[in-house]
Motif scaffolding. Structure first.
Motif, PDB file in Angstrom:
ATOM      1  N   VAL A   3       0.854  -1.179   0.000  1.00  0.00           N
ATOM      2  CA  VAL A   3       0.000   0.000   0.000  1.00  0.00           C
ATOM      3  C   VAL A   3       0.893   1.233   0.000  1.00  0.00           C
ATOM      4  CG1 VAL A   3      -1.800   1.284   1.200  1.00  0.00           C
ATOM      5  CG2 VAL A   3      -1.788  -1.215   1.304  1.00  0.00           C
ATOM      6  N   CYS A   4       0.731   2.042  -1.020  1.00  0.00           N
ATOM      7  CA  CYS A   4       1.553   3.242  -1.134  1.00  0.00           C
ATOM      8  C   CYS A   4       1.133   4.281  -0.097  1.00  0.00           C
ATOM      9  CB  CYS A   4       1.416   3.816  -2.540  1.00  0.00           C
ATOM     10  SG  CYS A   4       2.329   5.360  -2.756  1.00  0.00           S
ATOM     11  N   PRO A   5       2.070   4.762   0.703  1.00  0.00           N
ATOM     12  CA  PRO A   5       1.732   5.773   1.701  1.00  0.00           C
ATOM     13  C   PRO A   5       1.465   7.142   1.082  1.00  0.00           C
ATOM     14  CG  PRO A   5       4.092   5.354   1.735  1.00  0.00           C
ATOM     15  CD  PRO A   5       3.481   4.368   0.773  1.00  0.00           C
ATOM     16  N   GLU A   6       1.834   7.308  -0.166  1.00  0.00           N
ATOM     17  CA  GLU A   6       1.656   8.597  -0.823  1.00  0.00           C
ATOM     18  C   GLU A   6       0.290   8.718  -1.482  1.00  0.00           C
ATOM     19  OE1 GLU A   6       3.768  11.297  -0.980  1.00  0.00           O
ATOM     20  OE2 GLU A   6       4.988  10.265   0.500  1.00  0.00           O
ATOM     21  N   CYS A   7      -0.123   7.684  -2.188  1.00  0.00           N
ATOM     22  CA  CYS A   7      -1.357   7.786  -2.972  1.00  0.00           C
ATOM     23  C   CYS A   7      -2.391   6.733  -2.590  1.00  0.00           C
ATOM     24  CB  CYS A   7      -1.041   7.684  -4.466  1.00  0.00           C
ATOM     25  SG  CYS A   7      -0.515   6.040  -4.986  1.00  0.00           S
ATOM     26  N   ASP A   8      -2.052   5.887  -1.609  1.00  0.00           N
ATOM     27  CA  ASP A   8      -2.955   4.835  -1.161  1.00  0.00           C
ATOM     28  C   ASP A   8      -3.227   3.796  -2.244  1.00  0.00           C
ATOM     29  OD1 ASP A   8      -3.200   5.655   1.446  1.00  0.00           O
ATOM     30  OD2 ASP A   8      -4.926   6.931   1.056  1.00  0.00           O
ATOM     31  N   THR A  23       9.159   1.003  -6.572  1.00  0.00           N
ATOM     32  CA  THR A  23       8.529   2.202  -7.104  1.00  0.00           C
ATOM     33  C   THR A  23       7.034   1.980  -7.257  1.00  0.00           C
ATOM     34  OG1 THR A  23      10.549   2.705  -8.322  1.00  0.00           O
ATOM     35  CG2 THR A  23       8.559   3.869  -8.980  1.00  0.00           C
ATOM     36  N   CYS A  24       6.257   2.907  -6.739  1.00  0.00           N
ATOM     37  CA  CYS A  24       4.807   2.822  -6.869  1.00  0.00           C
ATOM     38  C   CYS A  24       4.424   2.995  -8.340  1.00  0.00           C
ATOM     39  CB  CYS A  24       4.147   3.900  -6.013  1.00  0.00           C
ATOM     40  SG  CYS A  24       2.362   3.987  -6.259  1.00  0.00           S
ATOM     41  N   PRO A  25       3.663   2.055  -8.886  1.00  0.00           N
ATOM     42  CA  PRO A  25       3.271   2.162 -10.296  1.00  0.00           C
ATOM     43  C   PRO A  25       2.237   3.254 -10.525  1.00  0.00           C
ATOM     44  CG  PRO A  25       2.246   0.247  -9.289  1.00  0.00           C
ATOM     45  CD  PRO A  25       3.171   0.826  -8.255  1.00  0.00           C
ATOM     46  N   ASP A  26       1.605   3.701  -9.464  1.00  0.00           N
ATOM     47  CA  ASP A  26       0.572   4.723  -9.607  1.00  0.00           C
ATOM     48  C   ASP A  26       1.151   6.131  -9.603  1.00  0.00           C
ATOM     49  OD1 ASP A  26      -1.492   2.962  -9.894  1.00  0.00           O
ATOM     50  OD2 ASP A  26      -2.047   2.963  -7.776  1.00  0.00           O
ATOM     51  N   CYS A  27       1.942   6.446  -8.586  1.00  0.00           N
ATOM     52  CA  CYS A  27       2.435   7.819  -8.467  1.00  0.00           C
ATOM     53  C   CYS A  27       3.935   7.925  -8.692  1.00  0.00           C
ATOM     54  CB  CYS A  27       2.045   8.409  -7.111  1.00  0.00           C
ATOM     55  SG  CYS A  27       2.924   7.680  -5.710  1.00  0.00           S
ATOM     56  N   GLY A  28       4.607   6.777  -8.772  1.00  0.00           N
ATOM     57  CA  GLY A  28       6.023   6.798  -9.108  1.00  0.00           C
ATOM     58  C   GLY A  28       6.952   7.086  -7.953  1.00  0.00           C
ATOM     59  N   VAL A  29       6.413   7.198  -6.740  1.00  0.00           N
ATOM     60  CA  VAL A  29       7.256   7.478  -5.604  1.00  0.00           C
ATOM     61  C   VAL A  29       8.142   6.258  -5.307  1.00  0.00           C
ATOM     62  CG1 VAL A  29       5.642   6.649  -3.818  1.00  0.00           C
ATOM     63  CG2 VAL A  29       7.271   8.468  -3.286  1.00  0.00           C
ATOM     64  N   GLU A  30       9.349   6.540  -4.871  1.00  0.00           N
ATOM     65  CA  GLU A  30      10.237   5.448  -4.500  1.00  0.00           C
ATOM     66  C   GLU A  30      10.051   5.117  -3.026  1.00  0.00           C
ATOM     67  OE1 GLU A  30      14.189   6.629  -5.731  1.00  0.00           O
ATOM     68  OE2 GLU A  30      13.892   5.503  -7.583  1.00  0.00           O
TER      69      GLU A  30
END
Ligand SMILES: [Zn+2]
Length: 53
Positions: A3-8, A23-30
């Motif tokens: 679960v991405c902490p940036e974009c959920d 890397t989050c495939p949704d928002c690209g955050v590492e």
């Protein structure tokens, strides 16, 4: 499941290892894998350290 902490956003990362950067495939955050079981992730530092040799 990650679960991405940036974009959920959630995705299946497959196998990860502690210390790995994913890397989050949704928002690209590492994200750094802090722990595997239970899975803990945190945004990775943006600046890359050059450790030299
Ligand atoms: Zn994200």
């Amino acid at each position: 499941m990650v679960v991405c902490p940036e974009c959920d956003g959630t995705w299946n990362s497959g196998e990860v290892v502690k210390g790995e950067i994913i890397t989050c495939p949704d928002c690209g955050v590492e994200l750094e894998v802090l722990n595997v079981e239970p899975l803990q992730i945190a945004p990775a530092p943006e600046e890359e350290e050059d450790w030299g040799e």
